[in-house]
Design a protein around this motif. Structure first.
Motif, PDB file in Angstrom:
ATOM      1  N   GLU A  19      23.356 -54.482  52.532  1.00 47.98           N
ATOM      2  CA  GLU A  19      24.552 -55.289  52.631  1.00 47.98           C
ATOM      3  C   GLU A  19      25.890 -54.223  51.624  1.00 47.98           C
ATOM      4  N   LEU A  20      25.198 -53.610  50.810  1.00 45.07           N
ATOM      5  CA  LEU A  20      26.041 -53.290  50.075  1.00 45.07           C
ATOM      6  C   LEU A  20      26.658 -51.819  50.120  1.00 45.07           C
ATOM      7  N   LEU A  21      25.798 -51.034  51.422  1.00 46.27           N
ATOM      8  CA  LEU A  21      26.152 -49.411  51.546  1.00 46.27           C
ATOM      9  C   LEU A  21      26.514 -49.740  52.957  1.00 46.27           C
ATOM     10  N   SER A  22      26.867 -48.777  53.074  1.00 46.78           N
ATOM     11  CA  SER A  22      28.066 -48.319  54.312  1.00 46.78           C
ATOM     12  C   SER A  22      28.316 -47.457  55.160  1.00 46.78           C
ATOM     13  N   THR A  23      28.284 -47.040  56.225  1.00 48.09           N
ATOM     14  CA  THR A  23      28.377 -45.416  56.808  1.00 48.09           C
ATOM     15  C   THR A  23      30.080 -45.523  57.872  1.00 48.09           C
ATOM     16  N   GLU A  24      30.675 -44.728  57.428  1.00 49.34           N
ATOM     17  CA  GLU A  24      31.425 -44.419  58.241  1.00 49.34           C
ATOM     18  C   GLU A  24      32.256 -43.336  58.990  1.00 49.34           C
ATOM     19  N   PHE A  25      32.280 -43.336  59.847  1.00 50.09           N
ATOM     20  CA  PHE A  25      33.879 -42.047  60.523  1.00 50.09           C
ATOM     21  C   PHE A  25      34.926 -41.480  60.167  1.00 50.09           C
ATOM     22  N   GLU A  26      35.144 -41.052  60.904  1.00 47.81           N
ATOM     23  CA  GLU A  26      36.668 -40.743  60.737  1.00 47.81           C
ATOM     24  C   GLU A  26      36.904 -40.492  62.232  1.00 47.81           C
ATOM     25  N   ALA A  27      37.879 -40.412  62.899  1.00 52.53           N
ATOM     26  CA  ALA A  27      37.820 -39.830  64.479  1.00 52.53           C
ATOM     27  C   ALA A  27      39.933 -39.285  64.365  1.00 52.53           C
ATOM     28  N   ILE A  28      40.172 -38.094  65.489  1.00 51.27           N
ATOM     29  CA  ILE A  28      41.117 -38.019  65.433  1.00 51.27           C
ATOM     30  C   ILE A  28      41.453 -37.960  66.722  1.00 51.27           C
ATOM     31  N   LEU A  29      42.579 -38.289  67.186  1.00 57.91           N
ATOM     32  CA  LEU A  29      42.388 -39.073  68.300  1.00 57.91           C
ATOM     33  C   LEU A  29      43.632 -37.961  69.046  1.00 57.91           C
ATOM     34  N   VAL A  30      42.823 -37.519  70.387  1.00 60.14           N
ATOM     35  CA  VAL A  30      42.963 -36.258  71.340  1.00 60.14           C
ATOM     36  C   VAL A  30      43.543 -37.537  72.522  1.00 60.14           C
ATOM     37  N   GLY A  31      43.351 -37.933  73.066  1.00 55.39           N
ATOM     38  CA  GLY A  31      43.925 -38.691  74.249  1.00 55.39           C
ATOM     39  C   GLY A  31      44.458 -39.726  74.805  1.00 55.39           C
ATOM     40  N   VAL A  38      40.989 -41.982  73.320  1.00 50.37           N
ATOM     41  CA  VAL A  38      40.009 -40.753  72.914  1.00 50.37           C
ATOM     42  C   VAL A  38      39.807 -40.427  71.727  1.00 50.37           C
ATOM     43  N   ALA A  39      38.885 -39.735  70.547  1.00 44.88           N
ATOM     44  CA  ALA A  39      39.089 -39.198  69.647  1.00 44.88           C
ATOM     45  C   ALA A  39      37.760 -38.583  69.404  1.00 44.88           C
ATOM     46  N   VAL A  40      37.944 -37.629  68.401  1.00 43.84           N
ATOM     47  CA  VAL A  40      37.057 -36.227  68.602  1.00 43.84           C
ATOM     48  C   VAL A  40      36.510 -36.554  66.861  1.00 43.84           C
ATOM     49  N   VAL A  41      35.057 -37.379  67.016  1.00 43.47           N
ATOM     50  CA  VAL A  41      34.875 -37.571  65.488  1.00 43.47           C
ATOM     51  C   VAL A  41      34.978 -36.134  64.215  1.00 43.47           C
ATOM     52  N   ALA A  42      35.740 -36.346  63.313  1.00 42.12           N
ATOM     53  CA  ALA A  42      36.026 -35.498  62.816  1.00 42.12           C
ATOM     54  C   ALA A  42      35.132 -35.565  61.733  1.00 42.12           C
ATOM     55  N   GLU A  43      34.915 -36.676  60.636  1.00 41.96           N
ATOM     56  CA  GLU A  43      33.933 -36.686  59.802  1.00 41.96           C
ATOM     57  C   GLU A  43      33.131 -37.529  59.888  1.00 41.96           C
ATOM     58  N   VAL A  44      31.897 -38.078  59.105  1.00 43.35           N
ATOM     59  CA  VAL A  44      30.978 -38.834  58.877  1.00 43.35           C
ATOM     60  C   VAL A  44      31.152 -38.536  57.372  1.00 43.35           C
ATOM     61  N   ARG A  45      30.965 -40.109  56.880  1.00 42.47           N
ATOM     62  CA  ARG A  45      30.550 -40.444  54.946  1.00 42.47           C
ATOM     63  C   ARG A  45      29.723 -41.429  55.010  1.00 42.47           C
ATOM     64  N   SER A  46      28.736 -41.644  53.939  1.00 41.28           N
ATOM     65  CA  SER A  46      28.008 -42.486  53.427  1.00 41.28           C
ATOM     66  C   SER A  46      28.616 -43.243  52.790  1.00 41.28           C
ATOM     67  N   GLY A  47      28.565 -44.348  51.803  1.00 41.93           N
ATOM     68  CA  GLY A  47      28.603 -44.549  50.383  1.00 41.93           C
ATOM     69  C   GLY A  47      28.344 -45.569  50.092  1.00 41.93           C
TER      70      GLY A  47
END
Lengths: 196, 544
Positions: free
Chosen positions: A85-97, A49-58
């Motif tokens: 197809e050239l753009l994407s959104t990704e997120f970073e999550a911190i694992l907590v469980g 289980v993780a908490v979404v810490a940052e979401v970014r597109s580029g």
């Protein structure tokens, strides 16, 4: 296909991982998870289980920076359909469980990082409840240098899974108080954000 | 303990010298606590009885009181409560009893403190009765109950009479009521062993008296104890008018008075030192006719005889002329004949031989000066008599020669026991010499700061109702350990039916709601309501 259930509502696919964090790419912009929300990644067996810490597109290609076209989003994609197809959104999550099998997830870090290309989906409320029981998970977030806004957003997300909002909010508030120690100013800020 | 106690928190620090510090559990309201309440702390082998002497609001960070939560920010308030803002109680250890086994509360002084984190609980009724109980014991008398409890608190009367005691409180706080209760206890529990003499300045002890602030009448000692109590009066007319159940009239003659009796009240009379010398010179020449000579003799002739100064004689005569005034005429006569002559001796006899308790009413003799004079004269005679009897007993050691213990109850005590008078009157001697001669005082006063420190420090048991003046509070607490804590307790007393008792006759200080005059009290004394009612003078129904 091995993980059809997880695929049905998945919000990302792991593209970078460690035992403390993961980065996942979203299938499309509409499925982006909210900051501070809880997500789960299947280990088969086990899940983290993780908490979404940052979401970014580029841009997918780090060498090519998107430029402004001066068009509405609808018009832009009609004229330049390849952009999707050239753009994407990704997120970073911190694992907590972590849960080793089918049992409830606990406040532990997984022993191994999530495998790449595994799907990430919103966490089950039961998992959120068990992971956020007590205040230790907040300490994990803080150790991963979570900002106050992230802490507040994560606490709000955890409260949403609990029926008795007031008692839960009080417990979470006390956990935050213990966490920030003597920094009374910071506690006030955090609580105000939690209460919003 | 059968009854479960309510947990309040745990001990977090403290010392034997400064008392214990405990942290209140979150959720326990400070408003449910009160200075003076008992808290028991259970150690490993002992149970410590302590009293709340201070309640403190604490915060873990100095920023919290500077920027407190805004109005309506309930979440922050609640989050802070218990850990960041918390309450500590200061506890004064009073007694230390073993957890199991027999306990002698009279020798349970605190010798150590419990360890860290010992649980602190509100004392239960069982705890309190373990310390104050034994109502059935011969010499214990139930005087009231701790606030918020119904457990009887008993005075150990044997210990009580061993020393002089004080009952203090400002006007209207129930000093008289407390005094009457204590006297009733002595009459009831120790008949024959203890006799009391009450100088009843306001006619409140012998016959029925109106309860302050109501139309109710409460029965006096005579109605409660019948033949055991003799009511004597200085003012027969007034006593008869009030229907007081008097046994005898007391009158004084000039020759009953010694210069010492007058010198003891020189402040009230405005008598100079030269004046006092003159009185002694007069007595040297005229013996017990000195007062008559001073008031009625020819001054120049007197000067010739005693060799003093005319101015001094005239001044003394002028000052002492008040003794021939209207108030004094009711009881003080140049000469008395027959049985009236022996009234004071009869009073002594009633006390010493018939072992009756005596209430000496003053009727309409209202001046303080007459009260002082009578109290001085009677006490001097009694003291001499008791010293004689005590010496005889010490020589023979026969139990039948032992005089009963005499308790002299005196109001407005600071007039007798101020630093100047205390050196000169028998009261001062009695207060200092304690039980050697089987005489002790029961001092009733509203101005304890006026009493000589040395005498205050000798008091065994102090019963005090509300006091406001800081000096009075300090005086009452003089010579007691941990007086700072008791000061808070004393300041928190209500003005009615509440008193703090501490000292020799109780194992630990206690704040009481005092016992009421009701059927239960009469039942204990063995008198039923109808009996008492029958002996009371006609008046509004005292039983409501």
């Amino acid at each position: 296909m091995l993980y059809t259930a997880a695929m049905a509502d998945y919000v990302g696919e792991v593209v970078l991982s460690s035992t403390t964090r993961l980065t996942a790419q979203c299938p499309d912009d509409d499925a982006t998870p909210a900051l501070g929300s809880f997500v789960t990644v299947d280990y088969g067996p086990g899940r983290a289980v993780a908490v979404v810490a940052e979401v970014r597109s580029g841009s997918l290609d780090p060498g090519r920076r998107p430029v402004a076209f001066g068009l509405s989003e609808e018009e832009l994609f009609r004229q330049q359909p390849q952009l999707r197809e050239l753009l994407s959104t990704e997120f970073e999550a911190i694992l907590v469980g972590w849960s080793e099998g089918d049992g409830p997830a606990r406040q532990l870090l997984p022993p191994r990082p999530p495998r790449l290309h595994r799907f990430v989906s919103p966490a089950e409320p039961d998992d959120v409840r068990t992971v956020t029981e007590g205040g230790d998970w907040l300490r994990t977030l803080l150790a991963a240098e979570a900002s106050d806004d992230l802490l507040a957003a994560a606490v709000r997300a955890s409260l949403a899974t609990r029926p008795d909002d007031h008692t839960a909010r009080l417990h979470a508030g006390r956990a935050l108080a213990r966490l920030v120690g003597d920094d009374y100013e910071r506690l006030q800020v955090l609580l105000r954000r939690v209460a919003q | 303990m059968i009854e479960t106690r309510q947990r309040l928190g745990l001990v977090t620090g403290g010392s034997l010298l400064d008392g214990l510090e405990m942290k209140l559990d979150p959720g326990v309201s400070t408003e449910a606590l009160r200075a003076g309440q008992y808290v028991v702390v259970e150690g490993q082998d002992h149970i410590f009885y302590t009293m709340i002497t201070d309640v403190r609001l604490q915060s873990a960070s100095p920023s919290i009181p500077i920027r407190p939560p805004a109005d309506g920010d309930d979440l922050l308030r609640q989050v802070l409560a218990g850990e960041w803002t918390y309450v500590t109680l200061h506890l004064r250890p009073l007694l230390q009893l073993p957890l199991v086994g027999e306990t002698d509360v009279d020798s349970a002084q605190v010798k150590t403190v419990p360890a860290h984190f010992a649980a602190a609980q509100r004392a239960s009724e069982d705890d309190v009765s373990r310390v104050f109980g034994q109502q059935s014991a011969r010499d214990r008398f139930h005087v009231g109950a701790p606030l918020d409890m119904d457990t009887p608190v008993c005075l150990n009367l044997s210990r009580f009479v061993e020393r002089s005691n004080g009952i203090f409180g400002k006007t209207g706080t129930g000093k008289t009521f407390l005094t009457r209760l204590v006297l009733a206890g002595l009459c009831h529990k120790l008949p024959g062993e203890v006799v009391t003499l009450t100088f009843d300045m306001h006619n409140e002890y012998g016959g029925s008296a109106r309860q302050e602030g109501s139309d109710r009448h409460v029965p006096g000692l005579k109605q409660l104890f019948g033949e055991q109590v003799a009511v004597m009066t200085l003012d027969e007319e007034s006593s008869r008018r009030r229907g007081a159940p008097i046994d005898e009239v007391v009158q004084l003659a000039y020759d009953d008075i010694e210069p010492g009796d007058i010198i003891a009240m020189r402040g009230e009379l405005g008598l100079s030192e030269a004046g006092c010398d003159t009185l002694s010179l007069l007595e040297g020449h005229f013996g017990d006719r000195w007062l008559w000579q001073l008031l009625h003799g020819d001054p120049e002739e007197l000067v010739e005889r005693i060799g003093g100064h005319l101015g001094a004689v005239l001044a003394a005569r002028r000052k002492l002329a008040r003794l021939a005034g209207k108030d004094f005429k009711r009881f003080l006569h140049p000469k008395l004949e027959g049985s009236a002559r022996r009234a004071v001796d009869t009073l002594v006899k009633r006390l010493a031989e018939r072992k009756q308790h005596v209430v000496l009413e003053f009727g309409q003799v209202t001046s303080l000066l007459s009260y002082l004079l009578v109290a001085n004269v009677v006490t001097r005679k009694l003291y001499a008599e008791w010293v004689r009897r005590a010496e005889e007993f010490h020589a023979s050691l026969r139990p039948q020669d032992k005089p009963p213990h005499l308790v002299i109850c005196v109001e407005e005590a600071h007039k007798f026991l101020n630093p100047e008078a205390a050196r000169q009157t028998s009261f001062g001697q009695i207060a200092r010499e304690l039980r050697k001669y089987f005489v002790s005082l029961l001092i009733v006063d509203q101005r304890p700061s006026g009493i000589d420190d040395e005498i205050l420090s000798q008091l065994g048991t102090r019963i005090t109702a509300q006091l406001n003046d800081d000096r009075d509070i300090a005086a009452v607490l003089a010579g007691t350990t941990g007086s700072a804590g008791l000061r808070v307790v004393l300041a928190g007393l209500d003005s009615k039916q509440q008193a703090l008792i501490f000292g020799h006759a109780v194992p630990m200080p206690v704040v009481l709601k005092t016992r009421t005059y009701n059927d239960e009290l009469f039942g204990e004394i063995g008198r039923i309501k109808a009996d008492v009612e029958g002996t009371m003078s006609a008046g509004p129904d005292p039983w409501g």
